[in-house]
Design a protein around this motif. Structure first.
Motif, PDB file in Angstrom:
ATOM      1  N   THR A 191       0.835  -1.200   0.000  1.00 26.96           N
ATOM      2  CA  THR A 191       0.000   0.000   0.000  1.00 26.96           C
ATOM      3  C   THR A 191       0.872   1.254   0.000  1.00 26.96           C
ATOM      4  O   THR A 191       0.586   2.224  -0.711  1.00 26.96           O
ATOM      5  N   GLU A 207      -9.210  -5.773   5.341  1.00 24.50           N
ATOM      6  CA  GLU A 207      -8.089  -5.191   4.610  1.00 24.50           C
ATOM      7  C   GLU A 207      -8.593  -4.628   3.292  1.00 24.50           C
ATOM      8  O   GLU A 207      -9.524  -5.145   2.715  1.00 24.50           O
ATOM      9  N   ARG A 208      -7.928  -3.608   2.818  1.00 21.23           N
ATOM     10  CA  ARG A 208      -8.375  -2.990   1.585  1.00 21.23           C
ATOM     11  C   ARG A 208      -7.434  -3.309   0.431  1.00 21.23           C
ATOM     12  O   ARG A 208      -6.229  -3.314   0.603  1.00 21.23           O
TER      13      ARG A 208
END
Ligand SMILES: Nc1nc2c(ncn2[C@@H]2O[C@H](COP(=O)(O)OP(=O)(O)O)[C@@H](O)[C@H]2O)c(=O)[nH]1
Ligand SMILES: [Mg+2]
Length: 194
Positions: free
Chosen positions: A26, A52-53
């Motif tokens: 990220t 979570e992204r």
């Protein structure tokens, strides 16, 4: 297999940042997104999984040459690193043109790196790709921390072919663009062949 948008005269190349949880995927995307002028890129979007992204955005690099009159738009994705999000990881690899494997240089994360790398090879295979044949870069991240494994040892353990290796401190932006350019260059070479 890259997408082609004939109307916009653009070729779309998909680059996926892969690696264990908290290795810095990220952070790589945030740094890149933050340095590209707003008129040349999309917003940083996210697909939320349970905890979570998955982040993604696309951009049109202004400095790269065109391929037969088409501009190349790159789409950058991260995958969820946690072991149990395997279905999402497999899905995100669909249509991939290049992969950056972000390894965490900390001693205690070496097993997680190895596990994630095996998982990448498996999930590429499940999608009909072969790691040995696709554009691929190895990033050794978090080189600023005190408990890092020497780069040569990491390379001996994690390098899968003759892929470029980049040491990085993604949190400070170091090595982030070298890594991106390195994978983008390989993707462009492949797109030119097809
Ligand atoms: N010390 C250090 N921390 C980093 C580095 N890169 C990322 N981090 C930190 O590691 C944590 C996890 O990073 P993140 O990008 O969310 O990892 P992801 O799970 O792979 O997406 C965050 O707190 C980052 O700020 C680095 O090069 N050095
Ligand atoms: Mg992340």
């Amino acid at each position: 297999m890259a997408l082609i948008n004939v109307a916009a005269r653009e070729i779309h190349g998909k680059i996926v940042y892969y690696g264990p949880g908290l290795c810095g995927k990220t952070t790589n995307l945030q740094i890149i997104h933050g340095k590209i002028p707003a008129n040349g890129r999309s917003e940083l979007l996210s697909i939320a999984t349970e905890t979570e992204r998955t982040l993604f955005f696309d951009f049109l690099p202004l400095s790269l040459g065109e391929i037969r009159g088409f501009k190349t738009r790159f789409h950058l994705y991260t995958v969820p690193g946690q072991v149990f999000y395997d279905a999402s990881r497999k899905l995100i690899l669909k249509g991939v043109d290049g992969v950056v494997f972000v390894a965490d240089s900390q001693d205690e994360r070496m097993d997680a790196n190895i596990e994630s790398l095996y998982n990448l090879e498996e999930n590429l295979q499940a999608n009909g790709y072969d790691l040995s044949k696709i554009p691929y870069v190895l990033q050794l991240n978090k080189r600023d921390l005190p408990n890092v494994i020497p780069a040569e040892e990491m390379v001996a353990e994690l390098r899968r072919k003759d892929e470029p290796v980049h040491e990085a401190i993604a949190a400070k932006g170091n090595g982030v663009f070298d890594t991106l350019k390195s994978v983008a260059k390989q993707v462009l070479t492949e797109l030119r062949k097809s």
